[in-house]
Enzyme design. Structure first.
Site, PDB file in Angstrom:
ATOM      1  N   TRP A 186      51.257  39.187  33.917  1.00  0.00           N
ATOM      2  CA  TRP A 186      50.964  40.588  33.586  1.00  0.00           C
ATOM      3  C   TRP A 186      52.192  41.413  33.252  1.00  0.00           C
ATOM      4  CZ3 TRP A 186      46.604  44.204  34.675  1.00  0.00           C
ATOM      5  CH2 TRP A 186      45.369  43.553  34.537  1.00  0.00           C
ATOM      6  N   TYR A 191      52.540  32.859  31.101  1.00  0.00           N
ATOM      7  CA  TYR A 191      51.400  33.706  31.473  1.00  0.00           C
ATOM      8  C   TYR A 191      51.799  34.700  32.551  1.00  0.00           C
ATOM      9  CZ  TYR A 191      46.886  35.295  33.043  1.00  0.00           C
ATOM     10  OH  TYR A 191      45.824  36.094  33.369  1.00  0.00           O
TER      11      TYR A 191
HETATM   12  N1  LIG Z   1      43.804  32.055  44.440  1.00  0.00           N
HETATM   13  C1  LIG Z   1      43.721  32.871  43.396  1.00  0.00           C
HETATM   14  N2  LIG Z   1      44.740  32.921  42.512  1.00  0.00           N
HETATM   15  C2  LIG Z   1      44.671  33.744  41.453  1.00  0.00           C
HETATM   16  C3  LIG Z   1      43.537  34.577  41.255  1.00  0.00           C
HETATM   17  C4  LIG Z   1      42.468  34.498  42.188  1.00  0.00           C
HETATM   18  O1  LIG Z   1      41.424  35.176  42.054  1.00  0.00           O
HETATM   19  N3  LIG Z   1      42.612  33.654  43.255  1.00  0.00           N
HETATM   20  N4  LIG Z   1      43.519  35.429  40.188  1.00  0.00           N
HETATM   21  C5  LIG Z   1      44.286  35.065  39.020  1.00  0.00           C
HETATM   22  C6  LIG Z   1      44.378  36.150  38.035  1.00  0.00           C
HETATM   23  S1  LIG Z   1      42.898  36.819  37.526  1.00  0.00           S
HETATM   24  C7  LIG Z   1      45.548  36.555  37.484  1.00  0.00           C
HETATM   25  S2  LIG Z   1      45.510  37.665  36.171  1.00  0.00           S
HETATM   26  C8  LIG Z   1      46.848  35.997  37.928  1.00  0.00           C
HETATM   27  C9  LIG Z   1      47.995  37.038  37.932  1.00  0.00           C
HETATM   28  O2  LIG Z   1      49.218  36.385  37.938  1.00  0.00           O
HETATM   29  P1  LIG Z   1      50.550  37.077  37.366  1.00  0.00           P
HETATM   30  O3  LIG Z   1      50.231  37.942  36.209  1.00  0.00           O
HETATM   31  O4  LIG Z   1      51.560  36.002  37.167  1.00  0.00           O
HETATM   32  O5  LIG Z   1      50.966  37.983  38.610  1.00  0.00           O
HETATM   33  P2  LIG Z   1      51.965  39.211  38.714  1.00  0.00           P
HETATM   34  O6  LIG Z   1      52.264  39.356  40.162  1.00  0.00           O
HETATM   35  O7  LIG Z   1      51.408  40.386  38.012  1.00  0.00           O
HETATM   36  O8  LIG Z   1      53.266  38.677  37.990  1.00  0.00           O
HETATM   37  C10 LIG Z   1      53.986  39.377  37.044  1.00  0.00           C
HETATM   38  C11 LIG Z   1      55.477  39.124  37.275  1.00  0.00           C
HETATM   39  O9  LIG Z   1      56.195  39.764  36.209  1.00  0.00           O
HETATM   40  C12 LIG Z   1      57.321  40.440  36.745  1.00  0.00           C
HETATM   41  N5  LIG Z   1      57.648  41.530  35.809  1.00  0.00           N
HETATM   42  C13 LIG Z   1      57.202  42.794  35.804  1.00  0.00           C
HETATM   43  N6  LIG Z   1      57.712  43.477  34.754  1.00  0.00           N
HETATM   44  C14 LIG Z   1      58.503  42.613  34.078  1.00  0.00           C
HETATM   45  C15 LIG Z   1      59.286  42.712  32.901  1.00  0.00           C
HETATM   46  O10 LIG Z   1      59.362  43.739  32.234  1.00  0.00           O
HETATM   47  N7  LIG Z   1      59.964  41.596  32.485  1.00  0.00           N
HETATM   48  C16 LIG Z   1      59.908  40.431  33.189  1.00  0.00           C
HETATM   49  N8  LIG Z   1      60.601  39.403  32.720  1.00  0.00           N
HETATM   50  N9  LIG Z   1      59.171  40.313  34.312  1.00  0.00           N
HETATM   51  C17 LIG Z   1      58.480  41.381  34.741  1.00  0.00           C
HETATM   52  C18 LIG Z   1      56.887  40.890  38.117  1.00  0.00           C
HETATM   53  O11 LIG Z   1      58.017  41.113  38.946  1.00  0.00           O
HETATM   54  C19 LIG Z   1      56.003  39.726  38.565  1.00  0.00           C
HETATM   55  O12 LIG Z   1      56.753  38.763  39.271  1.00  0.00           O
HETATM   56  O13 LIG Z   1      46.709  35.446  39.247  1.00  0.00           O
HETATM   57  C20 LIG Z   1      45.675  34.458  39.302  1.00  0.00           C
HETATM   58  N10 LIG Z   1      45.713  33.779  40.571  1.00  0.00           N
HETATM   59  N1  LIG Z   2      43.866  46.318  43.316  1.00  0.00           N
HETATM   60  C1  LIG Z   2      43.833  45.327  42.415  1.00  0.00           C
HETATM   61  N2  LIG Z   2      42.912  45.357  41.408  1.00  0.00           N
HETATM   62  C2  LIG Z   2      42.855  44.317  40.526  1.00  0.00           C
HETATM   63  C3  LIG Z   2      43.777  43.242  40.559  1.00  0.00           C
HETATM   64  C4  LIG Z   2      44.738  43.244  41.631  1.00  0.00           C
HETATM   65  O1  LIG Z   2      45.558  42.317  41.745  1.00  0.00           O
HETATM   66  N3  LIG Z   2      44.724  44.281  42.520  1.00  0.00           N
HETATM   67  N4  LIG Z   2      43.721  42.246  39.619  1.00  0.00           N
HETATM   68  C5  LIG Z   2      43.042  42.548  38.358  1.00  0.00           C
HETATM   69  C6  LIG Z   2      42.757  41.317  37.619  1.00  0.00           C
HETATM   70  S1  LIG Z   2      44.040  40.542  36.823  1.00  0.00           S
HETATM   71  C7  LIG Z   2      41.519  40.804  37.479  1.00  0.00           C
HETATM   72  S2  LIG Z   2      41.277  39.430  36.525  1.00  0.00           S
HETATM   73  C8  LIG Z   2      40.368  41.411  38.140  1.00  0.00           C
HETATM   74  C9  LIG Z   2      39.523  40.349  38.815  1.00  0.00           C
HETATM   75  O2  LIG Z   2      38.269  40.817  39.119  1.00  0.00           O
HETATM   76  P1  LIG Z   2      37.322  39.924  40.044  1.00  0.00           P
HETATM   77  O3  LIG Z   2      37.542  38.500  39.787  1.00  0.00           O
HETATM   78  O4  LIG Z   2      35.948  40.452  39.892  1.00  0.00           O
HETATM   79  O5  LIG Z   2      37.925  40.355  41.462  1.00  0.00           O
HETATM   80  P2  LIG Z   2      37.976  39.673  42.904  1.00  0.00           P
HETATM   81  O6  LIG Z   2      38.466  40.754  43.830  1.00  0.00           O
HETATM   82  O7  LIG Z   2      38.748  38.414  42.872  1.00  0.00           O
HETATM   83  O8  LIG Z   2      36.475  39.346  43.256  1.00  0.00           O
HETATM   84  C10 LIG Z   2      35.507  40.366  43.392  1.00  0.00           C
HETATM   85  C11 LIG Z   2      34.582  40.045  44.521  1.00  0.00           C
HETATM   86  O9  LIG Z   2      33.769  38.919  44.239  1.00  0.00           O
HETATM   87  C12 LIG Z   2      33.253  38.443  45.472  1.00  0.00           C
HETATM   88  N5  LIG Z   2      32.917  37.025  45.379  1.00  0.00           N
HETATM   89  C13 LIG Z   2      33.738  35.971  45.590  1.00  0.00           C
HETATM   90  N6  LIG Z   2      33.049  34.825  45.413  1.00  0.00           N
HETATM   91  C14 LIG Z   2      31.782  35.166  45.093  1.00  0.00           C
HETATM   92  C15 LIG Z   2      30.600  34.414  44.805  1.00  0.00           C
HETATM   93  O10 LIG Z   2      30.601  33.184  44.779  1.00  0.00           O
HETATM   94  N7  LIG Z   2      29.470  35.132  44.516  1.00  0.00           N
HETATM   95  C16 LIG Z   2      29.441  36.485  44.524  1.00  0.00           C
HETATM   96  N8  LIG Z   2      28.306  37.104  44.212  1.00  0.00           N
HETATM   97  N9  LIG Z   2      30.547  37.212  44.811  1.00  0.00           N
HETATM   98  C17 LIG Z   2      31.693  36.560  45.078  1.00  0.00           C
HETATM   99  C18 LIG Z   2      34.358  38.657  46.483  1.00  0.00           C
HETATM  100  O11 LIG Z   2      33.799  39.126  47.697  1.00  0.00           O
HETATM  101  C19 LIG Z   2      35.298  39.613  45.786  1.00  0.00           C
HETATM  102  O12 LIG Z   2      35.687  40.720  46.581  1.00  0.00           O
HETATM  103  O13 LIG Z   2      40.781  42.366  39.112  1.00  0.00           O
HETATM  104  C20 LIG Z   2      41.734  43.298  38.598  1.00  0.00           C
HETATM  105  N10 LIG Z   2      41.892  44.366  39.551  1.00  0.00           N
HETATM  106 MO   LIG Z   3      43.372  38.507  35.991  1.00  0.00          MO
END
Ligand SMILES: Nc1nc2c(c(=O)[nH]1)N[C@H]1C(S)=C(S)[C@@H](COP(=O)(O)OP(=O)(O)OC[C@H]3O[C@@H](n4cnc5c(=O)[nH]c(N)nc54)[C@H](O)[C@@H]3O)O[C@H]1N2
Ligand SMILES: Nc1nc2c(c(=O)[nH]1)N[C@H]1C(S)=C(S)[C@@H](COP(=O)(O)OP(=O)(O)OC[C@H]3O[C@@H](n4cnc5c(=O)[nH]c(N)nc54)[C@H](O)[C@@H]3O)O[C@H]1N2
Ligand SMILES: [Mo]
Length: 759
Positions: A113, A111
């Site tokens: 991005w 898993y």
């Molecule tokens: N506590 C907490 N944890 C969370 C979340 C949260 O809200 N709270 N959010 C979650 C969510 S929504 C998501 S989507 C995940 C994201 O988690 P990830 O998608 O695992 O995070 P990235 O940092 O985008 O990791 C992508 C990795 O791929 C590598 N990469 C980039 N390009 C390439 C390529 O071409 N080839 C290879 N082999 N590698 C490459 C980058 O260097 C990087 O290390 O995190 C989750 N974790």
């Molecule tokens: N710049 C930037 N943008 C991103 C990403 C990133 O890594 N960087 N990640 C992308 C990815 S993979 C995803 S999945 C999306 C995730 O999108 P979301 O999950 O919507 O993003 P978050 O920033 O984790 O949360 C949004 C807001 O929800 C509020 N929140 C937290 N807990 C609660 C709650 O219990 N109730 C309410 N009402 N609000 C709450 C927090 O204050 C937070 O700022 O974002 C995407 N956009």
């Molecule tokens: Mo995500």
């Protein structure tokens, strides 16, 4: 040198190598982007950063003792090796594992991005490669909206109706009177979408939104968008369900609900109404009842309910709400509230999921069916819900529940990761460290020495998207971008595709893997296949490649559920009843704890740790990507990730602005830099995700290490949202914060790990 076109998950841009010593790359936003992402600033620093992996490397203990479980992962030095040796070893381990233990012993959910680019998408390349060898154990769902996508299949059939088909900001501006955004509309999130977006129309329209009023329900005022007028409803985290039930109760008791819509288009309202009125549990879910749980005053709840019923209202819920324990409930309750308002299927009204989460939800561009690398078929049936990775490794053979069924964890011997960073994204990293001790061999493809690479046995250096050719676009992009090769691969880096081609050659499946095409021929093939479906409106590959991009043809767009609303019999939903299921017989029949079949309020369990940590998405990078870049680095406090806390909470702990603090609970501890912020309500701390995990061994710390940089996932719990969906719960954790009294150890993640010679 001329700038060349390329794209990223945060948008299309142009770049060229530069002569400048301290910044070897010039980066410019796409000229037609009305709102380029600030994250572009991180790119140039990352490409040639000292954390780039120079050569294939093997953990010393693995090299000396061969495959097997090891507690040394993540602490031992690496030995650099030649590509020939590394590829021979990887091929041998794959062959042996499959022969002795079967394909299901290979975990390649992988898993993550990765980078933009339709052909070089690393997990797709890995899956295609392993399918030529008989398959692998994979994963289902994602960390983003893993709880709600499973749930919504029961309630509305196709979750995309409220995700990728949701109304655009343009439609909303024209039709809506009120937008109620649970979780807010933080602009920081809206530059990002998988594969990127060339013109951030959503951000631009939201900045200038006039027309509808905005009601933002969130714990943090920073989730209120700058620009449009908005009213902030401050809510206790994890209590949205109570607020929504209070709103629904008001609608019901004041006769403001749409009975005709509820009868024609929904099932189960009677059971929900009984619950709202407290017929079974003697607890009416009144506005006063809600106030006691969520903190929003009852008078405001009543007033908001009346305002919602008095015009066209869109309820949009961010994904953060469901990334927590029982995260299904607020989403289900929100859908019920929208159903009671009776506007589902009307433009600018109804229910949507993620206008505050991802660029493509509110963008007006067409939904482009994109070119994609065919992955073949995976004959292996074992899988995990994606966030059960540590559970699977720690509990081989044990049962788990998912979608009302019982499955068993396979016994994994080899883990293969390309394009993701579990030591950034997974919860309870100390538990993940223990889980990563179990397999025989862990192979990681990475451009950088991330924590995941450091916890592997065999690390293969890969080229970034700037160092290869590809075609790039996101789901709602106006353009498909020719991603030119802008730089030579750094050091010995190779593309994921080259690596798998070499491995396929050694394992006798090269022809199946490459289908006889060179990478350039693949690009042409994938592009032409996509073009064939576009009705002659786009240029051929050669013209496209010369121009650097092509326009995605316009497509008619319709408000989701419009047909269904017009005639629910003729256009039923793909649910058990064909209607919107406010009560789900199927979910009720699973008899899961806390899942009676309609949304319910479940009080969050109390904790002995006094502060609730919000671990949301970072404004200065994409997850862990770009953390070494200057936008992200500028935001650090003495090199550590900032944790925001309220002045009163800081004062009672003797913490001052800029202090190094230790954030901790039973599971783990990390250092962070204190940022004192009156906008953060008392009792809450905010530490976004993505600071590179930097674990310093320290037996006195919970979990045995101290992350000296500030990754919140040492603190979050590795607990599923529910037994139904097994979603990720990383958004919240209970913690304590204390000021460091002795001089704290410096972060080390900006330097490569120690290397011990070469073989
Ligand atoms: N506590 C907490 N944890 C969370 C979340 C949260 O809200 N709270 N959010 C979650 C969510 S929504 C998501 S989507 C995940 C994201 O988690 P990830 O998608 O695992 O995070 P990235 O940092 O985008 O990791 C992508 C990795 O791929 C590598 N990469 C980039 N390009 C390439 C390529 O071409 N080839 C290879 N082999 N590698 C490459 C980058 O260097 C990087 O290390 O995190 C989750 N974790
Ligand atoms: N710049 C930037 N943008 C991103 C990403 C990133 O890594 N960087 N990640 C992308 C990815 S993979 C995803 S999945 C999306 C995730 O999108 P979301 O999950 O919507 O993003 P978050 O920033 O984790 O949360 C949004 C807001 O929800 C509020 N929140 C937290 N807990 C609660 C709650 O219990 N109730 C309410 N009402 N609000 C709450 C927090 O204050 C937070 O700022 O974002 C995407 N956009
Ligand atoms: Mo995500």
């Amino acid at each position: 040198m001329d700038l060349s076109s390329t794209t990223s998950h945060w948008g299309a841009y142009r770049a060229a190598p530069s002569e400048s010593e301290n910044l070897p790359l010039r980066v410019q936003p796409h000229p037609d982007d009305p709102a380029p992402s600030p994250l572009l600033e991180n790119i140039a620093d990352s490409v040639h950063h000292p954390t780039r992996i120079a050569k294939p490397a093997i953990r010393r203990g693995w090299l000396e003792h061969g495959p097997g479980p090891s507690a040394a992962r993540g602490t031992e030095e690496f030995v650099e090796t030649s590509w020939e040796t590394a590829l021979d070893i990887v091929a041998e381990q794959l062959e042996r594992t499959v022969r002795v233990h079967g394909n299901e012993a290979v975990y390649a959910g992988s898993y993550g991005w990765a980078s933009a680019g339709r052909f070089h998408h690393a997990p797709s390349q890995l899956h295609r490669f392993l399918n030529t060898l008989g398959g692998y154990t994979g994963s289902r769902g994602n960390y983003s909206n893993g709880a709600s996508t499973v749930l919504l299949r029961y309630l509305i059939g196709d979750p995309d109706l409220v995700l990728h088909h949701a109304d655009s900001w343009q439609t909303i501006r024209e039709h809506a009177d009120l937008v109620v955004a649970f979780g807010g509309l933080p602009l920081k999130n809206l530059f990002v979408t998988p594969g990127g977006i060339t013109q951030h129309q959503g951000v631009a329209s939201l900045r200038q939104l006039s027309g509808p009023s905005l009601a933002v329900v969130s714990p943090l005022p920073s989730d209120v968008p700058e620009g449009p007028d908005a009213r902030w409803y401050r809510i206790e985290p994890r209590t949205d369900t109570a607020l929504i039930l209070g709103l629904a109760h008001t609608l019901l008791t004041e006769g403001l609900h749409d009975e005709r819509f509820l009868t024609r288009c929904c099932t189960g309202f009677d059971k929900l109404a009984d619950y709202l009125l407290g017929r079974q549990d003697d607890t009416p879910k009144s506005a006063e009842w809600a106030q006691l749980r969520c903190g929003v005053p009852a008078a405001q709840i009543r007033q908001l309910a009346r305002q919602m019923a008095s015009g066209r209202t869109l309820i949009t819920m961010s994904w953060s709400l469901q990334r927590t324990e029982n995260g299904e409930q607020p989403i289900w309750a929100g859908l019920c509230l929208a159903a009671m308002l009776g506007q589902i299927g009307l433009p600018g009204g109804g229910f949507a999921h993620g206008h505050g989460s991802m660029a493509d939800v509110g963008d007006a561009a067409p939904l482009a069916g994109l070119p994609a690398l065919p992955q073949g078929t995976n004959p292996v049936s074992s899988f995990i819900p994606v966030a059960r990775i540590a559970d699977m490794l720690l509990k081989p053979g044990e049962p788990f529940h998912y979608t009302g069924q019982t499955f068993h964890y396979p016994n994994i011997r080899l883990v293969y990761w390309a394009g993701g960073n579990p030591f950034h994204h997974h919860q309870d990293l100390n538990r993940l460290r223990r889980a990563f001790q179990r397999p025989d061999t862990i192979i990681v493809h990475e451009p950088h020495w991330t924590a995941t690479a450091r916890h592997a046995d065999i690390v293969l250096p890969v080229a970034t998207s700037l160092e290869r050719e590809d075609i790039g676009a996101g789901r709602r992009d106006t353009r498909v971008i020719a991603m030119r090769r802008i730089l030579e691969p750094v050091d010995e880096a190779r593309t994921d595709h080259e690596i798998f081609t070499e491995l396929a050659h050694r394992l006798g499946v090269r022809a199946q893997f490459t289908a006889g095409r060179t990478p350039r021929q693949w690009l042409e093939h994938l592009y032409e296949q996509w073009r064939a479906g576009q009705g002659g409106a786009v240029p051929d590959f050669h013209a496209f490649w010369r121009a650097g991009e092509c326009q995605v043809p316009e497509q008619p767009r319709r408000t989701p559920f419009a047909d269904f609303r017009e005639s629910p019999d003729r256009y039923p939903l793909a649910t058990q009843s064909g209607r919107i299921e406010l009560f789900s017989e199927q979910i009720a029949s699973y008899r899961l704890p806390d899942m009676p079949g309609h949304p319910v309020w479940i009080a969050p369990p109390p904790s002995r740790w006094p502060l609730l940590l919000i671990a949301n998405q970072p404004a200065t990078r994409l997850h862990s990507q770009g953390d070494v870049g200057r936008l992200s680095q500028r935001n650090k406090v003495n090199g550590r990730e900032p944790v925001r806390i309220n002045p009163d909470d800081a004062a009672t702990r003797g913490i001052r602005e800029g202090d190094a603090v230790r954030v901790h609970n039973d599971r783990g501890a990390c250092l962070a830099g204190a940022r004192i912020d009156p906008e953060v309500p008392p009792g809450i701390a905010v530490l976004p995700t993505g600071a590179w995990f930097d674990p310093l061994p320290d037996a006195s710390q919970p979990g045995g290490v101290l992350c000296v940089h500030g990754n919140p996932n040492v603190l979050t719990a590795d607990q599923p949202s529910s037994q139904l969906t097994q979603g990720c719960t990383g958004q919240h954790a209970h913690v304590e914060i204390e000021r460091c009294t002795t001089s704290p150890p410096a972060p080390r993640y900006l330097f490569p790990p120690p290397l011990a010679g070469e073989v």
